[in-house]
Design a protein around this motif. Structure first.
Motif, PDB file in Angstrom:
ATOM      1  N   UNK A 161       0.360  -1.440  -0.162  1.00 42.48           N
ATOM      2  CA  UNK A 161      -0.301   0.040  -0.139  1.00 42.48           C
ATOM      3  C   UNK A 161       0.686   1.182   0.032  1.00 42.48           C
ATOM      4  N   UNK A 162       2.048   0.925   0.307  1.00 44.63           N
ATOM      5  CA  UNK A 162       3.283   3.326   0.718  1.00 44.63           C
ATOM      6  C   UNK A 162       4.210   3.229  -0.478  1.00 44.63           C
ATOM      7  N   UNK A 163       3.548   3.984  -1.133  1.00 45.44           N
ATOM      8  CA  UNK A 163       4.164   4.760  -1.726  1.00 45.44           C
ATOM      9  C   UNK A 163       5.634   5.480  -1.145  1.00 45.44           C
ATOM     10  N   UNK A 164       7.013   6.410  -2.028  1.00 49.23           N
ATOM     11  CA  UNK A 164       7.464   6.628  -2.058  1.00 49.23           C
ATOM     12  C   UNK A 164       7.931   7.946  -2.623  1.00 49.23           C
ATOM     13  N   UNK A 171       9.827   8.460  -8.136  1.00 50.13           N
ATOM     14  CA  UNK A 171       8.377   7.596  -7.534  1.00 50.13           C
ATOM     15  C   UNK A 171       8.622   6.409  -7.551  1.00 50.13           C
ATOM     16  N   UNK A 172       8.624   5.351  -6.302  1.00 49.25           N
ATOM     17  CA  UNK A 172       8.490   4.199  -6.670  1.00 49.25           C
ATOM     18  C   UNK A 172       7.454   3.560  -5.267  1.00 49.25           C
ATOM     19  N   UNK A 173       7.212   2.444  -5.529  1.00 51.18           N
ATOM     20  CA  UNK A 173       5.818   0.948  -4.236  1.00 51.18           C
ATOM     21  C   UNK A 173       7.619   1.600  -3.389  1.00 51.18           C
ATOM     22  N   UNK A 174       7.574   1.375  -1.926  1.00 50.48           N
ATOM     23  CA  UNK A 174       8.706   0.459  -0.681  1.00 50.48           C
ATOM     24  C   UNK A 174       8.445  -0.772  -1.219  1.00 50.48           C
ATOM     25  N   UNK A 175       7.571  -1.611  -1.652  1.00 51.78           N
ATOM     26  CA  UNK A 175       7.809  -2.992  -1.485  1.00 51.78           C
ATOM     27  C   UNK A 175       8.706  -2.977  -2.558  1.00 51.78           C
ATOM     28  N   UNK A 176       9.211  -4.776  -2.655  1.00 55.61           N
ATOM     29  CA  UNK A 176      10.668  -5.206  -3.607  1.00 55.61           C
ATOM     30  C   UNK A 176       9.849  -5.890  -5.018  1.00 55.61           C
ATOM     31  N   UNK A 227      -0.858 -11.200  -9.802  1.00 55.84           N
ATOM     32  CA  UNK A 227      -1.274 -10.989  -7.814  1.00 55.84           C
ATOM     33  C   UNK A 227      -0.916 -10.044  -7.501  1.00 55.84           C
ATOM     34  N   UNK A 228       0.043  -8.920  -7.659  1.00 53.63           N
ATOM     35  CA  UNK A 228       0.332  -7.738  -7.356  1.00 53.63           C
ATOM     36  C   UNK A 228      -0.376  -6.851  -7.063  1.00 53.63           C
ATOM     37  N   UNK A 229      -0.297  -5.935  -5.722  1.00 48.57           N
ATOM     38  CA  UNK A 229      -1.169  -5.118  -5.350  1.00 48.57           C
ATOM     39  C   UNK A 229      -0.267  -3.556  -6.381  1.00 48.57           C
ATOM     40  N   UNK A 230      -1.002  -3.096  -7.101  1.00 49.94           N
ATOM     41  CA  UNK A 230      -0.598  -1.659  -7.806  1.00 49.94           C
ATOM     42  C   UNK A 230      -0.862  -0.431  -6.711  1.00 49.94           C
ATOM     43  N   UNK A 231      -1.893  -0.585  -5.885  1.00 51.39           N
ATOM     44  CA  UNK A 231      -2.206   0.629  -4.764  1.00 51.39           C
ATOM     45  C   UNK A 231      -0.249   1.117  -4.793  1.00 51.39           C
ATOM     46  N   UNK A 232       0.073   0.740  -4.364  1.00 55.32           N
ATOM     47  CA  UNK A 232       1.093   1.795  -4.229  1.00 55.32           C
ATOM     48  C   UNK A 232       2.124   2.651  -5.618  1.00 55.32           C
ATOM     49  N   UNK A 233       1.891   1.860  -6.116  1.00 52.28           N
ATOM     50  CA  UNK A 233       2.762   2.408  -7.334  1.00 52.28           C
ATOM     51  C   UNK A 233       1.951   3.371  -7.955  1.00 52.28           C
TER      52      UNK A 233
END
Ligand code: IPM
Ligand code: MN
Length: 364
Positions: free
Chosen positions: A262-265, A276-281, A291-297
């Motif tokens: 869920x987390x952006x950066x 700008x990137x999601x904090x996930x790997x 299956x990936x959650x696109x919301x952080x991106x």
């Protein structure tokens, strides 16, 4: 408004979540009458496979010519055996350094509809709204020397934790500036009971605090901060810290929201384009499966709209759409409650785009 976006999909789920963010950006461009052009570059494992190095010159050039950079994620087991300077992560670190992206902003806010997805009690996490300001181009990630010496059981490995006052000052200032438009509270996290860098960090923080009389400064040791984040996360507004402490604490804090997905950066320099990137790997285990959650991106793209392009209402529209989709009960697998049917990456993206479209139609 015309904007040039450098796109670095990277490895694993990176290309999938980046494609999602671009669908959303295209919808925003369409609705608000902007034009975004995308130039793709290689970074990380993909760049190693195709160009023999994790950060090709061409990629740096594409980024430097852009108004903002959208990044997926880098790395995966395929490249784990490579020497340090050839690892995919080195590409990301090199890019941060090359573009002087010293300020890494990682907001952690709770979506009301996701309160149950957190492993913590609802009353602990409700109303949490904090912002990590992590130093990103210094400290032990970059200090010299970094090497091995000697052999056998006498062999030693060395990493160096070094910061100049100027490096400390610019990141701490950034934190105070951001606190001014939030709740006027800065928690500076260090290990001043042990580390010399932390003792100087405290001095600089005190000096910077003099420039911002309206902002309250608190110092906290990093071990205590780790505990307080779980005990009473509501006490925090802006947390400023050095590179590695920020890396660890921001992953920990992400679980307040229920998912790293869920987390952006945003990573900002003093003048050039932001990244700008999601904090996930790169989550290689679920790559290519939808299956990936696109919301952080997608929220990282919203941060780009706001921080790099000054498109505040556009960024707000995207954030509102994400919130609405979640409130309507839609979930990807990582945040799915029992008994709910999870959506795929593409289905979730479509939900966000549909809500954006619906909200625009209501306003028109
Ligand atoms: C992050 C990542 C990176 C970091 C890795 C991939 C080098 O964990 O962005 O938090 O440690 O900074
Ligand atoms: Mn990390």
């Amino acid at each position: 408004m015309n904007k040039k976006i450098a796109v670095l999909p990277g490895d694993g789920i990176g290309p999938e979540v980046v494609a999602s963010a671009i669908s959303v950006l295209d919808e925003v461009a369409n609705q608000f009458g902007h034009s975004f052009t995308y130039t793709y570059g290689k970074l990380g494992g993909k760049a190693i496979d195709e160009d023999g190095e994790p950060l090709p010159e061409k990629t740096i050039a594409i980024c430097k010519e852009s108004d903002g950079i959208l990044l997926g994620a880098v790395g995966g087991p395929k490249w784990d055996g490579l020497p340090g300077h050839l690892r995919p992560e080195k590409g990301l670190l090199g890019l941060r350094k090359e573009l002087e992206l010293f300020a890494n902003l990682r907001p952690v806010a709770i979506f009301d509809s996701l309160r149950k997805a957190s492993s913590l009690k609802e009353e602990v996490i409700e109303d949490v709204d904090l912002l990590f300001v992590r130093e990103l181009t210094g400290g032990i990630y970059f200090g010299e020397p970094r090497e091995r010496r000697g052999a056998g059981e006498e062999e030693v490995a060395i990493d160096t934790l070094v910061y100049s006052r100027a490096e400390m000052r610019r990141i701490i200032r950034k934190a105070f500036e951001l606190a001014k438009v939030r709740k006027n509270h800065v928690t500076s996290v260090d290990k001043a009971n042990v580390l010399e860098t932390s003792r100087m960090w405290r001095e600089v923080a005190e000096e910077v605090a003099q420039e911002f009389p309206e902002v309250e400064l608190e110092h906290m040791l990093v071990d205590n901060a780790a505990m307080q984040l779980i005990r009473q996360p509501k006490q925090f507004d802006v947390i400023v810290t050095e590179n590695m402490f920020g890396d660890i604490l921001s992953d920990q804090a992400s679980m307040l929201t229920g998912s790293l997905g869920m987390l952006p950066s945003a990573s900002l320099s003093s003048d050039g384009p932001g990244l700008y990137e999601p904090i996930h790997g790169s989550a290689p285990d679920i790559a290519g499966k939808g299956l990936a959650n696109p919301l952080a991106t997608i929220s990282s793209a919203a941060m780009m709209l706001k921080y790099s392009f000054g498109l505040i209402k556009e960024g707000d529209a995207v954030e509102k759409a994400i919130n609405e989709v979640l409130t309507n009960g839609y979930r990807t697998a990582d945040i799915c409650e029992d008994g709910k049917e999870p959506l795929s990456t593409e289905q979730m993206t479509k939900k966000v785009v549909d809500v954006l479209r619906k909200n625009a139609a209501i306003q028109a």
